[in-house]
Write an enzyme that holds these catalytic residues in place. Structure first.
Site, short mmCIF file in Angstrom:
data_model
loop_
_atom_site.label_atom_id
_atom_site.label_comp_id
_atom_site.label_asym_id
_atom_site.label_seq_id
_atom_site.Cartn_x
_atom_site.Cartn_y
_atom_site.Cartn_z
N LYS A 22 -6.62 -13.86 -7.41
CA LYS A 22 -5.27 -14.24 -7.86
C LYS A 22 -4.35 -14.54 -6.67
O LYS A 22 -3.71 -15.58 -6.63
CB LYS A 22 -4.66 -13.11 -8.70
CG LYS A 22 -3.15 -13.27 -8.93
CD LYS A 22 -2.59 -12.18 -9.79
CE LYS A 22 -1.77 -11.14 -9.12
NZ LYS A 22 -0.54 -11.49 -8.44
N ASN A 23 -4.29 -13.60 -5.73
CA ASN A 23 -3.26 -13.74 -4.70
C ASN A 23 -3.59 -14.82 -3.66
O ASN A 23 -2.74 -15.19 -2.87
CB ASN A 23 -2.95 -12.39 -4.05
CG ASN A 23 -2.17 -11.50 -5.02
OD1 ASN A 23 -1.64 -11.99 -6.03
ND2 ASN A 23 -2.11 -10.21 -4.74
N CYS A 117 6.04 -8.62 -10.67
CA CYS A 117 6.07 -7.18 -10.92
C CYS A 117 7.34 -6.56 -10.38
O CYS A 117 7.78 -6.88 -9.27
CB CYS A 117 4.86 -6.50 -10.26
SG CYS A 117 3.32 -6.91 -11.06
N ARG A 123 12.93 -6.88 -4.49
CA ARG A 123 11.83 -7.34 -3.63
C ARG A 123 12.41 -8.42 -2.74
O ARG A 123 12.54 -9.58 -3.15
CB ARG A 123 10.67 -7.85 -4.49
CG ARG A 123 9.88 -6.71 -5.14
CD ARG A 123 8.76 -7.19 -6.02
NE ARG A 123 7.67 -7.81 -5.28
CZ ARG A 123 6.53 -8.23 -5.86
NH1 ARG A 123 6.36 -8.07 -7.16
NH2 ARG A 123 5.59 -8.80 -5.15
N ASP A 306 -2.29 -2.52 -4.17
CA ASP A 306 -2.59 -3.02 -5.51
C ASP A 306 -3.75 -2.27 -6.17
O ASP A 306 -4.09 -2.55 -7.32
CB ASP A 306 -2.88 -4.53 -5.48
CG ASP A 306 -1.65 -5.32 -5.09
OD1 ASP A 306 -0.53 -4.77 -5.19
OD2 ASP A 306 -1.79 -6.48 -4.66
N ARG A 398 -1.57 -11.42 -16.51
CA ARG A 398 -1.15 -12.22 -15.35
C ARG A 398 -2.24 -12.24 -14.28
O ARG A 398 -2.25 -13.14 -13.43
CB ARG A 398 0.13 -11.63 -14.73
CG ARG A 398 1.38 -11.86 -15.53
CD ARG A 398 2.62 -11.45 -14.75
NE ARG A 398 2.46 -11.85 -13.37
CZ ARG A 398 2.77 -11.09 -12.33
NH1 ARG A 398 3.27 -9.90 -12.50
NH2 ARG A 398 2.58 -11.53 -11.10
N1 EPU Z 1 9.43 -7.20 2.44
C1 EPU Z 1 10.65 -7.30 3.04
N2 EPU Z 1 11.17 -8.56 3.25
C2 EPU Z 1 10.50 -9.69 2.88
C3 EPU Z 1 9.25 -9.57 2.26
C4 EPU Z 1 8.73 -8.31 2.04
O1 EPU Z 1 11.27 -6.30 3.39
O2 EPU Z 1 11.03 -10.79 3.11
C5 EPU Z 1 8.84 -5.85 2.20
C6 EPU Z 1 8.64 -5.54 0.71
O3 EPU Z 1 9.80 -5.02 0.13
C7 EPU Z 1 7.47 -4.57 0.76
C8 EPU Z 1 6.67 -5.03 1.97
O4 EPU Z 1 7.53 -5.85 2.75
O5 EPU Z 1 7.96 -3.28 0.99
C9 EPU Z 1 5.43 -5.83 1.65
O6 EPU Z 1 5.76 -6.94 0.81
P1 EPU Z 1 4.92 -8.29 0.81
O7 EPU Z 1 5.84 -9.40 1.16
O8 EPU Z 1 3.69 -8.10 1.62
O9 EPU Z 1 4.54 -8.43 -0.72
P2 EPU Z 1 4.52 -9.76 -1.60
O10 EPU Z 1 4.08 -10.89 -0.79
O11 EPU Z 1 5.80 -9.85 -2.36
C10 EPU Z 1 2.02 -9.56 -2.25
C11 EPU Z 1 1.22 -9.49 -3.52
C12 EPU Z 1 1.44 -8.13 -4.17
C13 EPU Z 1 1.06 -7.01 -3.19
C14 EPU Z 1 1.79 -7.20 -1.85
C15 EPU Z 1 1.31 -6.22 -0.78
C16 EPU Z 1 1.23 -11.78 -4.23
C17 EPU Z 1 1.71 -12.79 -5.20
N3 EPU Z 1 1.69 -10.53 -4.40
O12 EPU Z 1 3.38 -9.38 -2.63
O13 EPU Z 1 0.54 -8.11 -5.25
O14 EPU Z 1 1.39 -5.76 -3.72
O15 EPU Z 1 1.58 -8.53 -1.36
O16 EPU Z 1 -0.05 -6.37 -0.56
O17 EPU Z 1 0.44 -12.07 -3.35
C18 EPU Z 1 -0.26 -7.63 -7.39
O18 EPU Z 1 -1.14 -8.48 -7.21
O19 EPU Z 1 -0.28 -6.79 -8.32
C19 EPU Z 1 0.87 -7.57 -6.45
C20 EPU Z 1 2.02 -6.99 -6.74
#
Ligand code: EPU
Length: 428
Positions: A22-23, A117, A123, A306, A398
């Site tokens: 997915k990701n 989520c 976020r 995850d 999803r």
């Molecule tokens: N963060 C910031 N600023 C940013 C971006 C992130 O402070 O601009 C913080 C977040 O608040 C968090 C940490 O950095 O504490 C990590 O966030 P990250 O950006 O890595 O997460 P994401 O890209 O929003 C993806 C996956 C998530 C998974 C996370 C961590 C996708 C679409 N989503 O989210 O997957 O938990 O990486 O590995 O790729 C899931 O698949 O169930 C899911 C939630």
């Protein structure tokens, strides 16, 4: 409205084939707009996040054709306005990858802030915006829309303040078309980062170092169409592995990259499961009682956040006390209240959960509060005595392809019912 009804007690056994990640898919689909050409993507998972992204691509003017159940052809030769409105963006987090991709293609992007989520807090996307600004984009956020324009993107040295999967991928999407060299430092290293980089390189991009914390990108003027097969889903694989161990089953999980599963394999072995590794499969079985283990989630190659809800759920029935620390998200234990309804003994203090193992869980009506929390409820239902009803299953759909069919083929007693068909509801 639909829900899953699970009757617990079956030990999962047999084989399950893992779908595309997915990701990775949710970044690669938006990335197709970077070429004015045709891309063919194989091993696409059949999940609602993919459907939502294909709808966005169609709305942007791309021609989308399903060649078979897991292969899609996307022709992005002609795009209309680079705008993704709220209605299309809201079902999922990954709609924000159109920011980087459309900025790279059109020098402009208007994309609604994403859904996805909800882990109980904001976020943020400040690191994405920091990266786009460093490349020369003007960025503003008004009424929930992110507006970006740029005369010409120029490569830059960008240091991320936090390790972010999303920011690393989004800025990479824009930087492949920037003039000169971009260096991303403190980059995320997840398998899907490497997969996106491999996909972009197959379109003619020049990205090196993906999978390490320094990624170097030489910008190119033109990217072309490509054929690409998406990697298997690490988290879907991990979910079936934990379900096998949690139910005392014996499952061969096929179409995986065992290297991506190392942290999960280690915890399963420590918890008393037997894990055999093959070239592209792992076999998980358990006969003795589950044992307590401590788990701390970390960015890759640490234990994936995850997989935290699924692992915590399995540990509910382990002998002894397990400590689970969440190292990525501030508030990812909301689902624990649902597990308590099933008899789990878990105390949460901020980002730490203390899980006292109990002999058994008992079935109850519970909610899937988000995607992985929903997967955890299914595992709890499979382990529990009696019937568990899981509501709000749109979250689960999803991210898990053909979930009911896959679990049933492993011997699980699970079915999906519409609330309208529910005899209990009619009796109310
Ligand atoms: N963060 C910031 N600023 C940013 C971006 C992130 O402070 O601009 C913080 C977040 O608040 C968090 C940490 O950095 O504490 C990590 O966030 P990250 O950006 O890595 O997460 P994401 O890209 O929003 C993806 C996956 C998530 C998974 C996370 C961590 C996708 C679409 N989503 O989210 O997957 O938990 O990486 O590995 O790729 C899931 O698949 O169930 C899911 C939630």
């Amino acid at each position: 409205m639909e829900k899953y009804i699970v009757t617990g007690g079956s030990r999962l056994h047999g084989k399950v084939t893992i779908s595309g990640a997915k990701n990775a898919a949710v970044a690669i689909l938006p990335a197709t707009v970077l070429a004015r050409d045709v891309c063919v993507l194989e091993n696409i998972p059949n999940i609602s996040d993919v459907t939502a992204l294909l709808n966005i691509l169609r709305a942007l003017g791309a021609r989308v054709r399903l060649l078979d159940k897991t292969t899609v052809e996307i022709d992005t030769t002609h795009l209309t306005e680079p705008v993704v409105p709220h209605e299309l963006a809201k079902p999922l987090r990954a709609s924000y990858y159109f920011l980087g991709a459309l900025l790279g293609r059109c020098g402009r992007a208007d994309v609604s802030l994403p859904g996805g989520c909800n882990f109980g807090g904001v976020r943020p996307i400040d690191q994405h915006i920091k990266g786009f600004r460093a490349l020369g984009a003007e960025v503003s956020v008004n009424y929930g829309m992110v507006h970006m324009t740029s005369e010409a993107l120029v490569g830059e040295h960008i240091y991320f303040d936090v390790v972010s999967v999303g920011a690393t991928m989004n800025v990479m999407l824009a930087a492949v078309k920037a003039r000169g060299v971009t260096i991303l430092e403190n980059a995320a290293k997840e398998p899907h980062i490497v997969d996106l980089a491999n996909f972009l390189n197959s379109m003619g991009a020049d990205i090196r170092g993906a999978g390490t914390d320094v990624i170097k990108i030489h910008g190119v003027d033109v990217l072309h169409g490509t054929e690409y097969s998406i990697i298997p889903d690490q988290i879907e694989a991990g979910t079936y592995m934990v379900a096998a161990a949690a139910t005392g089953g014996d499952v061969l999980v096929e179409n995986v990259i065992p290297k991506h599963l190392e942290s999960i394999i280690d915890k399963l072995r420590r918890a008393g499961a037997t894990v055999e590794e093959f070239d592209d499969a792992v076999r998980v079985s358990r006969t003795g009682r589950l044992q307590h283990v401590n788990v701390k989630t970390m960015p890759h190659p640490g234990f994936p956040t995850d997989m935290q809800p699924q692992m915590t759920t399995m540990l509910c029935c382990a002998e002894g006390t397990s400590i689970v620390s969440e190292g990525v998200w501030d508030n990812r234990f909301k689902y624990v209240d649902e597990l308590r309804k099933m008899g789990a003994n878990i105390q949460v203090d901020g980002k730490v959960a203390v899980v006292e193992g109990v002999e058994r869980l008992t079935g109850a009506p519970v909610k899937a509060l988000d995607l992985r929390a929903g997967a955890a409820m299914l595992i709890a239902g499979l382990m529990a005595d009696g019937i568990t009803e899981v509501e709000e299953i749109h979250h689960i759909e999803r991210g898990y392809s053909s979930l009911v069919d896959k679990l049933r083929s492993l011997g699980a007693d699970i079915r999906k019912v519409s609330y309208d068909d529910d005899p209990l509801r009619e009796a109310l």
